[in-house]
Design an enzyme around this catalytic site. Structure first.
Site, PDB file in Angstrom:
ATOM      1  N   HIS A  64      26.601  20.803  55.990  1.00 35.93           N
ATOM      2  CA  HIS A  64      27.407  21.659  56.866  1.00 35.93           C
ATOM      3  C   HIS A  64      27.143  21.399  58.353  1.00 35.93           C
ATOM      4  O   HIS A  64      28.069  21.430  59.171  1.00 35.93           O
ATOM      5  CB  HIS A  64      27.176  23.132  56.521  1.00 35.93           C
ATOM      6  N   ASP A 157      36.619  20.059  54.699  1.00 39.38           N
ATOM      7  CA  ASP A 157      35.471  20.202  53.790  1.00 39.38           C
ATOM      8  C   ASP A 157      36.024  20.202  52.374  1.00 39.38           C
ATOM      9  O   ASP A 157      36.224  21.250  51.772  1.00 39.38           O
ATOM     10  CB  ASP A 157      34.741  21.509  54.119  1.00 39.38           C
TER      11      ASP A 157
HETATM   12  N1  SPD Z   1      30.266  15.584  45.459  1.00 39.09           N
HETATM   13  C1  SPD Z   1      30.350  16.839  46.127  1.00 39.09           C
HETATM   14  C2  SPD Z   1      31.139  16.815  47.379  1.00 39.09           C
HETATM   15  C3  SPD Z   1      31.367  18.212  47.859  1.00 39.09           C
HETATM   16  C4  SPD Z   1      31.898  18.276  49.219  1.00 39.09           C
HETATM   17  N2  SPD Z   1      32.285  19.632  49.591  1.00 39.09           N
HETATM   18  C5  SPD Z   1      31.247  20.573  49.588  1.00 39.09           C
HETATM   19  C6  SPD Z   1      31.692  21.936  49.972  1.00 39.09           C
HETATM   20  C7  SPD Z   1      30.618  22.682  50.655  1.00 39.09           C
HETATM   21  N3  SPD Z   1      31.116  23.578  51.636  1.00 39.09           N
END
Ligand code: SPD
Length: 276
Positions: A64, A157
């Site tokens: 994050h 995201d």
């Molecule tokens: N392989 C997992 C990738 C996940 C990416 N997104 C994560 C979300 C967290 N906020």
């Protein structure tokens, strides 16, 4: 061993990740996906979507902080910011650390992820309670098309490029994000793992090069993601170095000036892959 509870992710056909957990806190099928939250002793709470680990309390900071703050710092005083996906609230929390933010929109398809984030991840400090936040439950493709030139920073995201999320790893989606930026704005998108997804990263870099003057791939360490790390595509007409050495929000636990610089240092094989 027999009474132990383990949850196993298999994102790639040749690789599995297993986490030992103590309790299943949530296990539901939303309108869009299988949503689980488990309690673990070592990793804290963990969210999974369709069996894929999205975040753990232990190591989500690496994800994050990096996916959010590199773009936030590269823009002078970002005011309007957008999260695509990210319903758990981790990216929003990071954006709100920047006091100049006046409006933070989150465009998430699945209200269930937002609800689970608010209920099970209090460590994100419920960013949804902040009056600067607007929640849009919608397919981001439509939202971006209607909001051209509006945002200083956009962070996608996303989940992995499987099923419905595949379209988030396309030239069209990258183009929509870039079009929704203000001049000098920055878009960053989750862009997978350099050993497992080299071809995909190469394709996304080719797309990014068509859209902006200063695309760049960078990455961070996340032990619970496949390969222990994940990368991001930075897209802007301004270079990422603009943000280097600026004041980092005091809440950060992973990103600092050294990590910022190092995140863009790519292994030789990847440099060659992305150069062509
Ligand atoms: N392989 C997992 C990738 C996940 C990416 N997104 C994560 C979300 C967290 N906020």
């Amino acid at each position: 061993m027999t009474n132990e509870l383990w949850i196993t992710e298999q994102l790639h056909p040749f690789y599995r990740t297993s986490l030992k957990y103590t309790e299943m806190l949530l296990d539901v099928q939303t309108e869009f996906q299988h949503l689980q939250v488990v309690q673990t002793e070592f990793f804290g709470r963990v969210m999974l979507l369709d069996g894929i680990i999205q975040l753990t309390e232990l190591d989500n900071m690496g994800y994050h902080e990096l996916i959010t703050n590199i773009g936030m710092l590269a823009v002078d005083q970002p005011k309007r910011v957008l999260v695509v996906g990210g319903g758990d609230g981790g990216v929003l929390q990071q954006m709100l650390y920047h006091p100049g933010v006046e409006e933070a929109v989150i465009c998430e398809l699945d209200q269930g992820v937002i609800d689970a984030g608010r209920e099970f991840f209090p460590k994100f400090n419920d960013p949804y309670a902040d009056s600067r936040v607007e929640i849009v439950i919608r397919d981001a493709f439509y939202y971006l098309k209607e909001n051209v030139g509006k945002f200083d920073v956009i962070v996608a995201d996303t989940t992995d490029p499987i099923g419905a999320a595949e379209k988030l790893f396309t030239e069209e989606f990258y183009g929509l994000m870039v079009n929704a930026l203000t001049p000098g704005g920055v878009a960053v998108s989750q862009c997978e793992q350099m050993f497992f997804n080299r071809d995909l990263i190469r394709e996304m870099m080719i797309n990014a090069k068509k859209l902006v003057r200063h695309p760049a791939y960078y990455y961070s360490v996340i032990p619970t993601y496949p390969g222990g790390q994940i990368g991001y595509m930075y897209m802007s007409n301004e270079p990422w170095q603009r943000g280097l050495g600026k004041a980092y929000p005091k809440e950060l636990r992973y990103l600092n000036a050294e990590v910022h610089q190092a995140a863009f240092a790519l292994p030789q094989f990847l440099k060659e892959t992305l150069a062509n």
